[in-house]
Enzyme design. Sequence first.
Site, PDB file in Angstrom:
ATOM      1  N   THR A  16      15.950   3.372  20.308  1.00  0.00           N
ATOM      2  CA  THR A  16      14.635   3.670  19.731  1.00  0.00           C
ATOM      3  C   THR A  16      13.596   4.026  20.787  1.00  0.00           C
ATOM      4  OG1 THR A  16      15.071   2.157  17.926  1.00  0.00           O
ATOM      5  CG2 THR A  16      12.762   2.598  18.380  1.00  0.00           C
ATOM      6  N   ASP A  61      22.146   6.266  19.518  1.00  0.00           N
ATOM      7  CA  ASP A  61      21.723   5.057  18.844  1.00  0.00           C
ATOM      8  C   ASP A  61      22.825   4.053  19.205  1.00  0.00           C
ATOM      9  OD1 ASP A  61      20.191   4.257  15.842  1.00  0.00           O
ATOM     10  OD2 ASP A  61      21.781   3.024  16.680  1.00  0.00           O
ATOM     11  N   SER A  62      22.457   2.863  19.668  1.00  0.00           N
ATOM     12  CA  SER A  62      23.488   1.986  20.241  1.00  0.00           C
ATOM     13  C   SER A  62      24.507   1.508  19.216  1.00  0.00           C
ATOM     14  CB  SER A  62      22.852   0.810  20.972  1.00  0.00           C
ATOM     15  OG  SER A  62      22.333  -0.118  20.069  1.00  0.00           O
ATOM     16  N   THR A  93      18.613  -1.495  21.028  1.00  0.00           N
ATOM     17  CA  THR A  93      18.672  -2.957  20.927  1.00  0.00           C
ATOM     18  C   THR A  93      19.871  -3.458  20.113  1.00  0.00           C
ATOM     19  OG1 THR A  93      17.222  -2.925  18.998  1.00  0.00           O
ATOM     20  CG2 THR A  93      16.179  -3.253  21.141  1.00  0.00           C
ATOM     21  N   ASP A  94      20.362  -2.631  19.185  1.00  0.00           N
ATOM     22  CA  ASP A  94      21.364  -3.147  18.236  1.00  0.00           C
ATOM     23  C   ASP A  94      22.603  -3.707  18.920  1.00  0.00           C
ATOM     24  OD1 ASP A  94      19.728  -2.590  16.131  1.00  0.00           O
ATOM     25  OD2 ASP A  94      20.728  -0.734  15.548  1.00  0.00           O
ATOM     26  N   THR A 278      30.758 -20.772  17.515  1.00  0.00           N
ATOM     27  CA  THR A 278      30.035 -21.363  16.383  1.00  0.00           C
ATOM     28  C   THR A 278      29.221 -20.327  15.616  1.00  0.00           C
ATOM     29  OG1 THR A 278      27.913 -21.784  17.420  1.00  0.00           O
ATOM     30  CG2 THR A 278      29.613 -23.374  17.842  1.00  0.00           C
ATOM     31  N   GLN A 279      29.163 -20.487  14.314  1.00  0.00           N
ATOM     32  CA  GLN A 279      28.275 -19.632  13.506  1.00  0.00           C
ATOM     33  C   GLN A 279      26.804 -19.971  13.734  1.00  0.00           C
ATOM     34  OE1 GLN A 279      29.375 -19.487   9.367  1.00  0.00           O
ATOM     35  NE2 GLN A 279      31.457 -18.835   9.838  1.00  0.00           N
TER      36      GLN A 279
HETATM   37  N1  ASP Z   1      19.289   1.511  16.236  1.00  0.00           N
HETATM   38  C1  ASP Z   1      18.601   1.442  17.514  1.00  0.00           C
HETATM   39  C2  ASP Z   1      19.634   1.319  18.597  1.00  0.00           C
HETATM   40  O1  ASP Z   1      20.201   0.283  18.774  1.00  0.00           O
HETATM   41  C3  ASP Z   1      17.680   0.278  17.522  1.00  0.00           C
HETATM   42  C4  ASP Z   1      16.868   0.089  18.773  1.00  0.00           C
HETATM   43  O2  ASP Z   1      17.006   0.742  19.766  1.00  0.00           O
HETATM   44  O3  ASP Z   1      16.018  -0.808  18.722  1.00  0.00           O
HETATM   45  O4  ASP Z   1      19.895   2.276  19.278  1.00  0.00           O
END
Ligand code: ASP
Length: 362
Positions: A16, A61-62, A93-94, A278-279
């Site tokens: 993102t 996009d990750s 972030t994903d 662990t969950q």
């Molecule tokens: N979908 C995006 C990714 O992981 C989300 C992000 O970057 O925050 O590439």
Amino acid sequence: MSQSSPRIFVAYAGGTIGMRETDDGYAPAPGYLQRRMAELPPFQAADVPTYDVYELAPLLDSSNMAPADWLRIAELIRDHHADYDGFLVVHGTDTMAFTASALSFMLQPLDKPVVLTGSQLPLAATRTDAQSNLLTSLLLLGQYADRLAGVHLFFNDRLYRGNRTTKVNADAFAAFDSPNFPPVGTAGINLDVDWDRVPTPERPARPPDVTALGGATVSAFRLFPGLEAEYLENVLAPPVQGVVLECFGSGNAPSSNEQFLAALRRATERGVVVVAVTQPLRGTADLDLYATGHALAEAGVVSGYDMTTEAALAKLYYLFEQGHPPAEVRALTQQNLRGELTPPEDVPPSLGRARRRLAGYR
Ligand code: ASP
């Protein structure tokens, strides 16, 4: 660190952070992040270290990232290791916690700092977290390039050990947590690092070797009430070599379900390595604590202790990649290799369970 001012290599993988708004929603745009950074005055400040941005193609996009992408990032770090003092991986972030965990196993030795960051909103957005995440990561790398080593993740004013992180919030700026290990640094008025909790780099820094991951067949599976043994059989079926089993509580499973245990036993006897984690977000999967956990141990499952699923998965990939037979993978999974778990021997048995967890914070 070299005598001159530190130089940082930025591997921009996507996410993102550098996306632009399009008719179909946010999408990565080549060159856009670098242009924005070049335009924004804070990135030109004197205390920001010199950096060069290398953009991976295509930007991802990750959610679309796979072990082959981890390898490209690891190879970039290795190939530019001699010319730079620190490495910033700009990432979505994903799956950032998966990449951070994987890199911690793939790059060895690692005597220079690698920091992963990204953001919840694009750098181009008005109320963005991208600027502070990027700038602070660069400043941390510049300021501490000579003292910091290993793989870290910086997000929302916290520096974490990379292979202890997990994404915990899809909306908030505080998107990450390190549930079983405290942050190793905090960005307040000062950039504070807890030097007891980060690896000490060797000098001169040795170039890292890279281990490619992804050759082994590993997976992760979450237990749920009502799970049919037949379904579990499918999860454990060949060619699967390793499974991270997300168990209830402290590493518990339906021990009264004989078919469930038999499915596990058959798989582990075939050589499938099953690691219990662990969950719950915090805590440890220790199969010695409860009878329900003990039944898993008797079926050949091993404790993953306080590892995240991300770290356990990367570790299984890594150990199979090293060519270890299943018995060795089982043994090594339970050992602390890169700071990814708190071994039970580090926790005095005289302490109660909750305190034992706290004592693991070193
Ligand atoms: N979908 C995006 C990714 O992981 C989300 C992000 O970057 O925050 O590439």
